[in-house]
Design an enzyme around this catalytic site. Structure first.
Site, PDB file in Angstrom:
ATOM      1  N   GLY A  15       0.782  -1.240   0.000  1.00 33.71           N
ATOM      2  CA  GLY A  15       0.000   0.000   0.000  1.00 33.71           C
ATOM      3  C   GLY A  15       0.806   1.278   0.000  1.00 33.71           C
ATOM      4  O   GLY A  15       0.304   2.326   0.415  1.00 33.71           O
ATOM      5  N   ASN A  17       1.694   3.082  -2.571  1.00 31.41           N
ATOM      6  CA  ASN A  17       1.065   4.064  -3.474  1.00 31.41           C
ATOM      7  C   ASN A  17      -0.215   4.631  -2.870  1.00 31.41           C
ATOM      8  O   ASN A  17      -0.507   5.818  -3.034  1.00 31.41           O
ATOM      9  CB  ASN A  17       0.779   3.430  -4.840  1.00 31.41           C
ATOM     10  CG  ASN A  17       1.994   3.459  -5.731  1.00 31.41           C
ATOM     11  OD1 ASN A  17       2.396   4.524  -6.191  1.00 31.41           O
ATOM     12  ND2 ASN A  17       2.619   2.309  -5.930  1.00 31.41           N
ATOM     13  N   ARG A  94      -5.794  -8.262  -8.612  1.00 30.10           N
ATOM     14  CA  ARG A  94      -6.873  -9.023  -9.243  1.00 30.10           C
ATOM     15  C   ARG A  94      -7.199  -8.387 -10.589  1.00 30.10           C
ATOM     16  O   ARG A  94      -7.246  -7.156 -10.691  1.00 30.10           O
ATOM     17  CB  ARG A  94      -8.147  -8.983  -8.392  1.00 30.10           C
ATOM     18  CG  ARG A  94      -8.013  -9.558  -7.019  1.00 30.10           C
ATOM     19  CD  ARG A  94      -7.984 -11.047  -7.010  1.00 30.10           C
ATOM     20  NE  ARG A  94      -9.171 -11.654  -7.603  1.00 30.10           N
ATOM     21  CZ  ARG A  94      -9.247 -12.935  -7.939  1.00 30.10           C
ATOM     22  NH1 ARG A  94      -8.203 -13.726  -7.782  1.00 30.10           N
ATOM     23  NH2 ARG A  94     -10.349 -13.430  -8.467  1.00 30.10           N
ATOM     24  N   LEU A  96      -9.783  -7.213 -13.085  1.00 30.56           N
ATOM     25  CA  LEU A  96     -11.196  -6.839 -12.989  1.00 30.56           C
ATOM     26  C   LEU A  96     -11.918  -7.242 -14.271  1.00 30.56           C
ATOM     27  O   LEU A  96     -11.353  -7.136 -15.369  1.00 30.56           O
ATOM     28  CB  LEU A  96     -11.326  -5.336 -12.761  1.00 30.56           C
ATOM     29  CG  LEU A  96     -10.812  -4.859 -11.398  1.00 30.56           C
ATOM     30  CD1 LEU A  96     -10.558  -3.365 -11.400  1.00 30.56           C
ATOM     31  CD2 LEU A  96     -11.798  -5.242 -10.286  1.00 30.56           C
ATOM     32  N   ASN A 110      -4.847   3.299 -12.880  1.00 32.12           N
ATOM     33  CA  ASN A 110      -3.910   2.273 -12.405  1.00 32.12           C
ATOM     34  C   ASN A 110      -2.493   2.821 -12.476  1.00 32.12           C
ATOM     35  O   ASN A 110      -2.187   3.660 -13.311  1.00 32.12           O
ATOM     36  CB  ASN A 110      -4.015   1.023 -13.287  1.00 32.12           C
ATOM     37  CG  ASN A 110      -3.116  -0.103 -12.804  1.00 32.12           C
ATOM     38  OD1 ASN A 110      -3.004  -0.353 -11.605  1.00 32.12           O
ATOM     39  ND2 ASN A 110      -2.465  -0.792 -13.732  1.00 32.12           N
ATOM     40  N   HIS A 112       1.404   1.465 -12.990  1.00 28.63           N
ATOM     41  CA  HIS A 112       2.126   0.276 -13.456  1.00 28.63           C
ATOM     42  C   HIS A 112       3.622   0.595 -13.479  1.00 28.63           C
ATOM     43  O   HIS A 112       4.023   1.659 -13.966  1.00 28.63           O
ATOM     44  CB  HIS A 112       1.645  -0.112 -14.859  1.00 28.63           C
ATOM     45  CG  HIS A 112       2.277  -1.366 -15.366  1.00 28.63           C
ATOM     46  ND1 HIS A 112       1.897  -2.618 -14.922  1.00 28.63           N
ATOM     47  CD2 HIS A 112       3.275  -1.562 -16.249  1.00 28.63           C
ATOM     48  CE1 HIS A 112       2.638  -3.535 -15.528  1.00 28.63           C
ATOM     49  NE2 HIS A 112       3.488  -2.917 -16.327  1.00 28.63           N
ATOM     50  N   ASP A 148      -3.301  -3.713 -18.408  1.00 25.61           N
ATOM     51  CA  ASP A 148      -2.261  -2.677 -18.447  1.00 25.61           C
ATOM     52  C   ASP A 148      -2.298  -1.872 -19.750  1.00 25.61           C
ATOM     53  O   ASP A 148      -1.266  -1.567 -20.346  1.00 25.61           O
ATOM     54  CB  ASP A 148      -0.867  -3.290 -18.227  1.00 25.61           C
ATOM     55  CG  ASP A 148      -0.751  -3.907 -16.845  1.00 25.61           C
ATOM     56  OD1 ASP A 148      -1.371  -3.379 -15.908  1.00 25.61           O
ATOM     57  OD2 ASP A 148      -0.063  -4.933 -16.701  1.00 25.61           O
TER      58      ASP A 148
HETATM   59  C1  GRF Z   1       3.678  -0.945  -7.439  1.00 29.21           C
HETATM   60  O1  GRF Z   1       4.938  -1.163  -7.985  1.00 29.21           O
HETATM   61  C2  GRF Z   1       2.673  -0.672  -8.522  1.00 29.21           C
HETATM   62  O2  GRF Z   1       3.210   0.001  -9.612  1.00 29.21           O
HETATM   63  C3  GRF Z   1       2.249  -2.052  -8.918  1.00 29.21           C
HETATM   64  O3  GRF Z   1       2.220  -2.794  -7.728  1.00 29.21           O
HETATM   65  C4  GRF Z   1       3.115  -2.201  -6.792  1.00 29.21           C
HETATM   66  C5  GRF Z   1       2.299  -1.900  -5.569  1.00 29.21           C
HETATM   67  O4  GRF Z   1       3.077  -1.394  -4.514  1.00 29.21           O
HETATM   68  N1  GRF Z   1       0.986  -2.011  -9.616  1.00 29.21           N
HETATM   69  P1  GRF Z   1       2.362  -0.722  -3.268  1.00 29.21           P
HETATM   70  O5  GRF Z   1       1.394  -1.762  -2.688  1.00 29.21           O
HETATM   71  O6  GRF Z   1       1.641   0.494  -3.736  1.00 29.21           O
HETATM   72  O7  GRF Z   1       3.459  -0.409  -2.310  1.00 29.21           O
END
Ligand code: GRF
Length: 219
Positions: A15, A17, A94, A96, A110, A112, A148
């Site tokens: 978590g 991000n 997951r 979607l 999202n 990525h 993606d």
């Molecule tokens: C990040 O690298 C994001 O780009 C990818 O999954 C990872 C999640 O990291 N989709 P966090 O849970 O936000 O620390």
């Protein structure tokens, strides 16, 4: 100030991000707020950030559902119950269903960890190193049913360094993820994004002046 955009965040793990989004939204002048966090994993570390901030932290374990669609409908119900405007996927592991995505047209974002459209899917850092890329990065995009894929809102590039491992590269990129995700949300919240097919046009944006070249030219 006009009404803030209401964000629902979907997570599965650490978590970081989500935390970056949370920190941004806690600034009084930020035009969006997080109104709920949903995890498909009860142990997701990110849930603690939500609880500490007094944000509803909802666990919907996918293992309890007979089908992907049934799980998605339950997630959808919760998002609507919290009157969410946009959904931010932040390490949500997951896929979607197209039905779910079509119920939120151009309203799912999202992050990525690659410069899309290169290296979709999992293990992006390994793929980047195997391909011998000299520059890597991350992308915030609008979610479309293909994995993606979707209009790109923001990207950040970092150099790949000699001796990088997937872990060191991931850490360098993650730092940039935390910068561009809140900025992309801001663009949406300020109504500065116009979607034209696969292209997101951003109004009043300042381009970065300096190109990133790696290795740095000697001359
Ligand atoms: C990040 O690298 C994001 O780009 C990818 O999954 C990872 C999640 O990291 N989709 P966090 O849970 O936000 O620390």
């Amino acid at each position: 100030m006009t009404r803030k955009l209401r964000i629902g965040v979907l997570i599965s793990g650490r978590g970081s991000n989500f935390k970056a989004l949370l920190d941004a939204t806690q600034q009084p002048d930020f035009p969006a707020e997080i109104v709920c966090v949903i995890s498909n994993k009860g142990q997701a570390g990110g849930l603690e950030y939500a609880r500490a901030a007094g944000i509803p932290a909802i666990v919907i374990s996918h293992t309890g559902f007979a089908s992907r669609e049934a799980f998605d409908i339950t997630v959808d119900d919760q998002l609507r119950r919290h009157q969410v405007d946009i959904v931010c996927l932040a390490g949500f592991m997951r896929v979607l269903s197209a039905e779910f995505i079509n119920r939120w047209p151009d309203r799912i974002l999202n992050i990525h960890p690659s410069l899309l459209p290169a290296f979709r899917g999992l293990h992006t850092h390994e793929k980047t190193l195997e391909a011998g890329c000299k520059i890597a990065g991350c992308t915030v995009h609008i979610v479309r049913p293909a994995l993606d894929e979707g209009p790109i809102l923001a990207q950040a590039a970092v150099p790949v360094l000699e001796g990088d491992s997937p872990g060191t590269l991931a850490a360098r990129i993650l730092e940039q993820e935390h910068r561009i995700y809140p900025e992309a949300v801001r663009l949406i919240a300020e109504g500065r994004v116009e979607i034209d097919g696969m292209v997101a046009r951003i109004r009043d944006s300042a381009p970065t002046a300096q190109p990133l070249v790696n290795p740095a030219p000697r001359g």
